[in-house]
Design an enzyme around this catalytic site. Structure first.
Site, PDB file in Angstrom:
ATOM      1  N   SER A 177       2.132   6.678  -0.309  1.00  0.00           N
ATOM      2  CA  SER A 177       1.262   5.818   0.416  1.00  0.00           C
ATOM      3  C   SER A 177       2.061   4.963   1.670  1.00  0.00           C
ATOM      4  CB  SER A 177       0.502   4.984  -0.325  1.00  0.00           C
ATOM      5  OG  SER A 177      -0.420   5.721  -0.935  1.00  0.00           O
ATOM      6  N   LYS A 212       1.162   5.580   5.318  1.00  0.00           N
ATOM      7  CA  LYS A 212      -0.113   4.994   5.742  1.00  0.00           C
ATOM      8  C   LYS A 212       0.443   4.009   6.635  1.00  0.00           C
ATOM      9  CE  LYS A 212      -2.536   5.755   1.343  1.00  0.00           C
ATOM     10  NZ  LYS A 212      -3.078   4.990   0.182  1.00  0.00           N
ATOM     11  N   TYR A 252      -3.442  14.970   4.888  1.00  0.00           N
ATOM     12  CA  TYR A 252      -3.382  13.674   4.225  1.00  0.00           C
ATOM     13  C   TYR A 252      -2.272  14.020   2.985  1.00  0.00           C
ATOM     14  CZ  TYR A 252      -4.226   9.620   1.036  1.00  0.00           C
ATOM     15  OH  TYR A 252      -4.062   8.588   0.040  1.00  0.00           O
ATOM     16  N   TYR A 254      -2.432  -2.813  -2.801  1.00  0.00           N
ATOM     17  CA  TYR A 254      -3.715  -2.767  -3.590  1.00  0.00           C
ATOM     18  C   TYR A 254      -4.078  -3.916  -4.183  1.00  0.00           C
ATOM     19  CZ  TYR A 254      -1.640   2.096  -2.857  1.00  0.00           C
ATOM     20  OH  TYR A 254      -1.259   3.031  -1.985  1.00  0.00           O
ATOM     21  N   VAL A 278       3.087   5.379  -4.552  1.00  0.00           N
ATOM     22  CA  VAL A 278       3.385   5.788  -6.098  1.00  0.00           C
ATOM     23  C   VAL A 278       4.481   6.780  -6.256  1.00  0.00           C
ATOM     24  CG1 VAL A 278       1.001   5.572  -6.474  1.00  0.00           C
ATOM     25  CG2 VAL A 278       1.681   7.744  -5.800  1.00  0.00           C
TER      26      VAL A 278
END
Length: 309
Positions: free
Chosen positions: A64, A67, A191, A243, A261
C-alpha cells in the site's frame, strides 16, 4: 542534533533484540514466507545524504505504499476532480472494510484504504491498456527512486490475484455505484501488480523525497507536483496513512507516513528528510510493528515532528 548514523545504528541494534515482532501478512501466501527477523531503515536528508542500517538494501513488496505514488499520478491526470470519487477523511475502519463503503454509497472515505486506492488506480488506468498503465506506475517509481532495476514481483502479484476476494468485492460494489469506470478485473489487475512492486528502503526513501522538498525532484530539481499538492498529500498521509491506526501513529511518531502490509513504512519530514523502514511483522491494525516503533524512536531522537520539536 545527534549524529544520525549513531542513532540509526542504535535503533537497528534495539530492533534486533526485540522479542515481539508482530505477525507477517499470512492472508497473502507469498508474503507469509518473508522472514520476520528482517529489519531495515534508510534516511535521505534534505542535503542528499543517505544513511542506512540493517536490511535497507533488500527489496520487499511495497504493497500500500504504492498508493502514495498512484495518487500523485492520478492527481496529475485529473486534478481535484478526483475528490468527486474519493473522500479525504480518516476511515476509522479496517483498510478492506466494505461496510463503510455501503453506508457511503460507493464513495471511499480516502485514497489510502483499499477501496479508495482501487478508484485511484481506475483513474490511472482510464484511457490506457492495463500494461501501459502499470508501466507508467513502474516507470514513475524508477524515476523518483533513481533506479531502473525496480520491477513487479510476479510471484507476489499472482498470490494477490489468487486470494484478493475482498478487493474483488470492493471493486464490483463500487462498479455498481458507477464509481469504477473500467472493467473491474482490469482495474484490479493493475492494482494487484502495483502493490507487488518490489523496492528497498533506500529506493523508497529516495522516491519519497519530493514530498519532503515541496514537490521537487531532488536530483533534477524538476517539479513533480506543486508545493500545495505536496503539502496536501502529506496531510492525507498523516491523517489516513495507517488506516485505523493513523491517529496512534500521528500521536507517537508525529510525521506523515504510509504503511504497507509488506512491512514497509514511508515517512516524510517536510524540509528535513525522507525515511523508509521495513520489518515484515504487523501489528493489529496491519502496520509494521517494529517499523512504527523504530520511527517513534528516530523522530524523538532527531526532534523531527510536524507538531514541533
Amino acid at each position: 542534533m545527534p549524529e544520525i548514523v549513531a542513532v540509526l545504528a542504535e535503533i537497528a541494534d534495539q530492533m534486533a533484540r526485540e522479542s515481539e515482532r508482530g505477525r507477517v501478512a499470512s492472508y497473502i501466501p507469498q508474503l507469509a514466507r518473508v522472514d520476520p527477523k528482517k529489519f531495515g531503515i534508510a534516511v535521505v536528508t534534505a542535503e542528499g545524504a543517505v544513511h542506512v542500517a540493517g536490511d535497507a538494501e533488500e527489496p520487499f513488496s511495497i504493497q500500500s505504499i504504492s498508493k502514495v505514488f498512484t495518487l500523485t499520478l492520478a492527481l496529475g491526470r485529473v486534478g481535484d476532480t478526483l475528490w468527486r470519487r474519493v473522500g479525504r477523511e480518516p476511515s476509522g475502519n479496517a483498510f478492506n472494510s466494505i461496510a463503510q463503503l455501503e453506508r457511503e454509497n460507493g464513495v471511499p472515505r480516502n485514497p489510502f484504504i483499499n477501496a479508495g486506492a482501487i478508484v485511484v488506480t481506475d483513474v490511472v488506468l482510464s484511457g490506457h491498456p492495463p500494461k501501459e498503465a502499470l508501466g507508467d506506475i513502474v516507470q514513475f517509481m524508477r524515476f523518483l527512486a533513481g533506479n531502473e532495476e525496480i520491477v513487479v514481483d510476479k510471484a507476489v502479484a499472482q498470490s494477490e490475484t489468487a486470494t484478493g476476494y475482498r478487493n474483488v468485492a470492493l471493486a464490483n460494489y463500487m462498479k455498481a455505484f458507477g464509481n469504477i469506470e473500467n472493467p473491474p478485473e482490469m482495474t484490479l489487475g493493475v492494482y494487484f501488480h502495483q502493490c507487488a512492486i518490489a523496492m528497498s528502503c533506500r529506493d523508497l526513501a529516495h522516491a519519497g523525497r519530493f514530498l519532503a522538498e515541496d514537490g521537487h525532484h531532488p536530483a533534477t530539481r524538476r517539479r513533480v507536483v506543486s508545493r500545495e499538492r505536496a503539502r496536501r498529500i502529506n496531510a492525507l498521509m498523516l491523517m489516513c496513512g495507517h488506516y485505523d491506526g493513523s491517529g496512534d501513529f500521528a500521536f507517537k511518531v508525529g510525521i506523515p507516513g504510509k504503511s504497507g502490509v509488506g512491512g514497509g513504512i514511508l515517512g516524510i519530514v517536510p524540509g528535513e528528510a525522507s525515511i523508509c523502514v521495513w520489518s515484515p511483522g504487523l501489528n493489529a491494525t496491519g502496520n509494521s510493528h517494529l517499523g512504527s516503533l523504530a520511527l517513534e524512536r528516530l523522530t524523538k531522537a532527531m526532534g523531527w515532528s510536524v507538531f514541533g520539536a
